[in-house]
Design a protein around this motif. Structure first.
Motif, PDB file in Angstrom:
ATOM      1  N   CYS A 192       8.424   2.451  -8.247  1.00 53.57           N
ATOM      2  CA  CYS A 192       8.617   3.394  -8.231  1.00 53.57           C
ATOM      3  C   CYS A 192       9.913   4.304  -8.208  1.00 53.57           C
ATOM      4  N   PRO A 193      10.910   4.754  -9.255  1.00 54.54           N
ATOM      5  CA  PRO A 193      11.674   4.855  -9.128  1.00 54.54           C
ATOM      6  C   PRO A 193      12.011   6.951  -9.131  1.00 54.54           C
ATOM      7  N   ASP A 194      11.153   6.987  -8.089  1.00 52.65           N
ATOM      8  CA  ASP A 194      10.722   8.389  -8.035  1.00 52.65           C
ATOM      9  C   ASP A 194      10.604   7.963  -6.272  1.00 52.65           C
ATOM     10  N   SER A 195      11.713   8.476  -5.286  1.00 52.00           N
ATOM     11  CA  SER A 195      11.236   7.935  -3.970  1.00 52.00           C
ATOM     12  C   SER A 195      10.016   8.763  -3.510  1.00 52.00           C
ATOM     13  N   HIS A 196      10.008  10.584  -4.223  1.00 50.43           N
ATOM     14  CA  HIS A 196       8.635  10.934  -3.801  1.00 50.43           C
ATOM     15  C   HIS A 196       7.443  10.841  -4.259  1.00 50.43           C
ATOM     16  N   GLN A 197       7.204  10.031  -4.926  1.00 48.51           N
ATOM     17  CA  GLN A 197       5.896   9.691  -5.720  1.00 48.51           C
ATOM     18  C   GLN A 197       5.859   7.766  -4.760  1.00 48.51           C
ATOM     19  N   SER A 198       6.835   7.608  -4.888  1.00 45.93           N
ATOM     20  CA  SER A 198       6.663   6.058  -4.386  1.00 45.93           C
ATOM     21  C   SER A 198       6.242   6.147  -2.419  1.00 45.93           C
ATOM     22  N   MET A 199       6.852   6.979  -1.876  1.00 49.48           N
ATOM     23  CA  MET A 199       6.626   7.156  -0.353  1.00 49.48           C
ATOM     24  C   MET A 199       5.124   8.228  -0.255  1.00 49.48           C
ATOM     25  N   TYR A 200       4.898   8.781  -1.237  1.00 51.48           N
ATOM     26  CA  TYR A 200       3.579   9.423  -0.478  1.00 51.48           C
ATOM     27  C   TYR A 200       2.319   8.213  -1.160  1.00 51.48           C
ATOM     28  N   CYS A 201       2.538   7.969  -2.041  1.00 48.03           N
ATOM     29  CA  CYS A 201       1.378   5.989  -2.934  1.00 48.03           C
ATOM     30  C   CYS A 201       1.536   5.177  -1.679  1.00 48.03           C
ATOM     31  N   GLN A 202       2.862   4.508  -1.425  1.00 51.50           N
ATOM     32  CA  GLN A 202       2.363   3.694  -0.416  1.00 51.50           C
ATOM     33  C   GLN A 202       2.178   4.361   1.215  1.00 51.50           C
ATOM     34  N   LEU A 203       2.748   5.784   1.889  1.00 50.13           N
ATOM     35  CA  LEU A 203       1.846   6.043   2.838  1.00 50.13           C
ATOM     36  C   LEU A 203       0.309   6.252   2.653  1.00 50.13           C
ATOM     37  N   LEU A 204      -0.554   6.429   0.882  1.00 48.52           N
ATOM     38  CA  LEU A 204      -1.817   6.736   1.136  1.00 48.52           C
ATOM     39  C   LEU A 204      -2.415   5.071   1.163  1.00 48.52           C
ATOM     40  N   SER A 205      -1.500   4.126   1.035  1.00 49.25           N
ATOM     41  CA  SER A 205      -2.218   3.341   0.420  1.00 49.25           C
ATOM     42  C   SER A 205      -2.349   2.532   1.940  1.00 49.25           C
ATOM     43  N   GLY A 206      -1.706   2.840   3.132  1.00 47.31           N
ATOM     44  CA  GLY A 206      -1.609   2.568   4.394  1.00 47.31           C
ATOM     45  C   GLY A 206      -2.370   2.644   5.192  1.00 47.31           C
ATOM     46  N   LEU A 207      -2.400   4.151   4.640  1.00 46.09           N
ATOM     47  CA  LEU A 207      -4.014   4.707   5.657  1.00 46.09           C
ATOM     48  C   LEU A 207      -4.890   4.298   4.916  1.00 46.09           C
ATOM     49  N   ILE A 208      -4.801   3.682   3.307  1.00 43.62           N
ATOM     50  CA  ILE A 208      -6.516   3.376   3.307  1.00 43.62           C
ATOM     51  C   ILE A 208      -6.601   1.488   3.788  1.00 43.62           C
ATOM     52  N   HIS A 209      -5.597   1.318   3.721  1.00 45.70           N
ATOM     53  CA  HIS A 209      -6.024  -0.055   4.535  1.00 45.70           C
ATOM     54  C   HIS A 209      -5.759  -0.377   5.946  1.00 45.70           C
ATOM     55  N   ARG A 210      -5.575   1.256   7.072  1.00 46.92           N
ATOM     56  CA  ARG A 210      -5.429   0.860   7.900  1.00 46.92           C
ATOM     57  C   ARG A 210      -5.701  -0.009   9.100  1.00 46.92           C
ATOM     58  N   HIS A 211      -7.273  -0.067   9.038  1.00 44.00           N
ATOM     59  CA  HIS A 211      -7.724  -0.938   9.803  1.00 44.00           C
ATOM     60  C   HIS A 211      -7.488  -2.515   9.222  1.00 44.00           C
ATOM     61  N   SER A 212      -6.411  -2.967   8.253  1.00 44.42           N
ATOM     62  CA  SER A 212      -5.827  -4.254   8.600  1.00 44.42           C
ATOM     63  C   SER A 212      -4.749  -4.427   8.250  1.00 44.42           C
ATOM     64  N   VAL A 213      -3.595  -2.932   8.746  1.00 43.70           N
ATOM     65  CA  VAL A 213      -2.547  -3.633   9.021  1.00 43.70           C
ATOM     66  C   VAL A 213      -1.873  -4.133  10.355  1.00 43.70           C
ATOM     67  N   LEU A 214      -0.725  -5.242  10.912  1.00 45.29           N
ATOM     68  CA  LEU A 214      -0.730  -5.883  11.706  1.00 45.29           C
ATOM     69  C   LEU A 214       0.831  -5.824  12.356  1.00 45.29           C
ATOM     70  N   ARG A 215       1.704  -5.485  10.728  1.00 41.83           N
ATOM     71  CA  ARG A 215       3.063  -5.131  10.639  1.00 41.83           C
ATOM     72  C   ARG A 215       3.191  -3.650   9.723  1.00 41.83           C
ATOM     73  N   LEU A 216       4.353  -2.954  10.937  1.00 41.98           N
ATOM     74  CA  LEU A 216       4.600  -1.813   9.990  1.00 41.98           C
ATOM     75  C   LEU A 216       6.394  -1.934   9.970  1.00 41.98           C
ATOM     76  N   GLY A 217       6.881  -0.719   8.945  1.00 35.29           N
ATOM     77  CA  GLY A 217       8.144  -0.817   9.244  1.00 35.29           C
ATOM     78  C   GLY A 217       8.731  -0.926   7.478  1.00 35.29           C
ATOM     79  N   ALA A 218      10.346  -0.968   7.979  1.00 35.46           N
ATOM     80  CA  ALA A 218      11.216  -0.454   7.051  1.00 35.46           C
ATOM     81  C   ALA A 218      12.240  -1.017   6.529  1.00 35.46           C
ATOM     82  N   VAL A 219      13.244  -1.065   5.844  1.00 38.86           N
ATOM     83  CA  VAL A 219      14.632  -1.620   6.350  1.00 38.86           C
ATOM     84  C   VAL A 219      15.422  -1.119   7.274  1.00 38.86           C
ATOM     85  N   PHE A 220      15.206  -0.013   7.214  1.00 35.78           N
ATOM     86  CA  PHE A 220      16.146   0.837   8.072  1.00 35.78           C
ATOM     87  C   PHE A 220      15.464   2.061   8.983  1.00 35.78           C
ATOM     88  N   ALA A 221      15.545   2.145  10.037  1.00 32.15           N
ATOM     89  CA  ALA A 221      15.168   3.322  10.945  1.00 32.15           C
ATOM     90  C   ALA A 221      15.174   4.175  10.476  1.00 32.15           C
TER      91      ALA A 221
END
Length: 595
Positions: A192-221
């Motif tokens: 998604c070229p809109d960074s705000h919408q992309s971040m929102y959806c990526q965080l929402l996805s991560g929360l939905i799968h919160r009990h399955s996440v083993l690694r978390l991160g981004a390219v830059f801190a």
């Protein structure tokens, strides 16, 4: 080194790593011979080598260059000339580097085969990680990945970031089922070229799968911290989406809505209550492990200027899980991997991979402040396997895509060898003194920016006595801070009294002028990416910089050679300056920027 020769995964990838590092010298010679053979008919090599492909002649005749020497060829390709002026293969894209020249981003040539090299490095990471952490194939990965806007040049070639290139490629989109890299974020959301919408959806996805996440991160801190603060501001919206099973109406991107609506098939009030209870806590210390209780590590670039974010990540993680730096790469080339991923970020060394490019090194005597001239003594340039432990070097690369003996600008220190391949600690960019995200401001650029505002001050009868700077990462996004000591030109005032007479509008106008004079990447980060906050000027009382001089001399500086440091870090000097602050002023508007 075509793509099929780079298709290694799992144990085969580790075996190939052993072969490469044991035979580092031979691999490097093969790489350079291959580059010269493929590209011998290019205009650039014909100019210097006259058809010769001997390695010793290459080192004797082809000069070590900086971007200003490469730029004319890049401009010709951008405007439609054939790739053959520098490369024996078609240049399919120009990669925007975070480095700048003349206020514009650097563009690096890239051929199709470069994607195979990048993929080869990515395929090495999990076999290395799995040697240190077990069970990483038993869950999901919450990597926050973003693309940036790209442009089409007059030649029809796209200009984009190296990560945008990779995420849009079939290597990423068609990567297939990989139990070690089962991302929480759908590809449609990442793209998604809109960074705000992309971040929102990526965080929402991560929360939905919160009990399955083993690694978390981004390219830059910096991007990871920005995402955490975004979560802190918007967790109510996330819990509402999960509770009701309906996506926030502010997400208007069609691809995002389609894929996220499928993920939110039905209301889940139990999960919403869990998240709400955690996020409602008065302190967010350890929020990462509370929201994602199975996470084994946090992955991000935390070396070089990114090291300033280690304390904040340790706060949010609770300090109980490792912060992992996996690889060293740039727009010019991918370089190496961290074979000891669980070490502290301050101790990271990268093992350079001999099959990525042909590597040379300019020996430096005193780290970042050496080797800045255009002329390089031949005896100061050594090969990959000839570097010495403990010494500092600036890296020089020759690539298949058309960079020849090109000075990347990164300064490295040799920490040891893995087999016959050297391991390096990343020290920083040559001359860079300020950096928050992908921006990199050197001492010369800062000085020029300060010079532009002196006239503004002098018109109002003020004189800038002294200044220094600081990259403040205590808030997200981080921002540049300038400490200024000023006085009235025509009036005598007791030290400290001048600050109360300064009109805020004057200093704010100085903030604006400085930001407008900083380079393209800084202005993009401020205005478009929102990854750097407004510049701040802190006015200090009279005599502050004399006190700073006294402090630094007492710590070992020579009074005969003392120069005011143009950038300071955490420590007594910063404490002294902050204790003398009499007023803080921020830039009231975004600097001009256009894609």
């Amino acid at each position: 080194m075509d793509g099929k020769k780079l298709e290694f995964k799992g144990e085969e990838a580790l075996k190939e790593l052993e072969r490469l590092t044991i035979n580092a010298r031979e691999v490097q010679e093969t790489i350079l011979n291959d580059i010269l053979s493929r590209n011998r008919e290019t205009e650039y090599l014909r100019k210097h080598l006259k058809g010769v492909t001997d390695i010793s002649e290459f080192k004797s005749r082809v000069p070590v260059v900086t971007y200003k020497h490469v730029l004319p060829y890049i401009e010709r390709i951008s405007n439609g000339e054939d790739s053959s002026i520098i490369s024996g293969h078609p240049i399919i894209e120009l990669l925007r580097s975070s480095g700048t020249t003349g206020g514009e981003p650097r563009l690096m040539p890239s051929i199709a085969e470069d994607l195979d090299r990048r993929t080869y490095v990515y395929n090495l990471l999990m076999p290395i990680m799995s040697k240190h952490l077990s069970g990483l194939d038993k869950g999901k990965v919450m990597h926050l990945l973003f693309i940036k806007a790209e442009t089409v040049l007059p030649s029809g070639i796209p200009a984009r970031s190296v990560l945008t290139s990779y995420y849009k490629s079939d290597h990423f989109r068609c990567r297939g089922a990989d139990p070690y890299n089962d991302l929480t974020s759908p590809t449609e959301v990442i793209l998604c070229p809109d960074s705000h919408q992309s971040m929102y959806c990526q965080l929402l996805s991560g929360l939905i799968h919160r009990h399955s996440v083993l690694r978390l991160g981004a390219v830059f801190a910096s991007a990871l911290l920005r995402s955490i603060t975004f979560l802190e501001r918007n967790w109510h919206e996330f819990t509402n989406d999960i509770r009701t099973g309906r996506l926030n109406p502010t997400i208007t991107d069609h691809a995002c809505r389609a894929v996220m609506s499928h993920m939110l098939l039905s209301p889940n009030p139990t999960l919403a209550d869990e998240i709400e209870s955690i996020c409602n806590n008065a302190s967010w210390r350890g929020i990462v492990v509370r929201l994602w209780p199975k996470v084994k590590c946090i992955e991000a670039v935390l070396t070089g200027t990114m090291a300033q974010y280690i304390p904040m990540l340790e706060f949010y993680s609770g300090g109980g899980i490792p912060l992992v730096c996996t690889m060293y790469a740039s727009s010019e080339s991918y370089f190496g991997v961290n074979l000891n991923p669980l070490c502290h970020p301050n101790d990271v060394s990268y093992t350079l991979l001999p099959n990525m490019a042909y590597f040379e090194f300019i020996e430096l005597e005193n780290g970042l402040r050496c080797g800045n001239g255009e002329e390089v003594q031949k005896e100061k340039v050594v090969g990959l396997v000839d570097v010495k432990v403990g010494r500092y070097y600036e890296i020089v690369i020759t690539t298949f895509s058309g960079l020849y003996r090109y000075r990347v600008g990164d300064v490295l220190q040799v920490t040891g060898f893995y087999n016959n391949a050297p391991q390096f600690k990343f020290i920083g960019r040559r001359n860079v003194i300020l950096s928050i995200d992908s921006d990199k401001t050197n001492e010369e650029d800062l000085h020029k920016s300060i010079t532009t505002v002196k006239e503004i001050l002098e018109k109002q009868n003020y004189f800038l006595i002294e200044y220094t700077s600081y990259a403040d990462s205590s808030s997200v996004p981080g921002h540049y801070v300038l400490f200024w000591e000023i006085k009235l030109i025509s009036e005598k005032l007791e030290p400290g009294n001048v600050q109360c007479l300064v009109h805020p509008e004057l200093i704010e106008s100085c903030c604006i002028a400085i930001e407008e004079s900083l380079d393209y990447v800084y202005r993009r980060c401020r205005t478009h990416d929102r990854s750097v906050g407004p510049l701040e000027i802190r006015l200090v009382e009279g005599g502050t910089f004399e006190a700073l001089m006294d402090l630094l001399i007492s710590q070992g500086s020579s009074i005969n050679q003392y120069k005011t440091p143009r950038c300071i870090e955490q420590g007594p000097a910063l404490g002294l300056l902050n204790s003398k602050v009499k007023g803080c002023f921020y830039s009231p508007k975004d600097p001009a920027w256009s894609a």
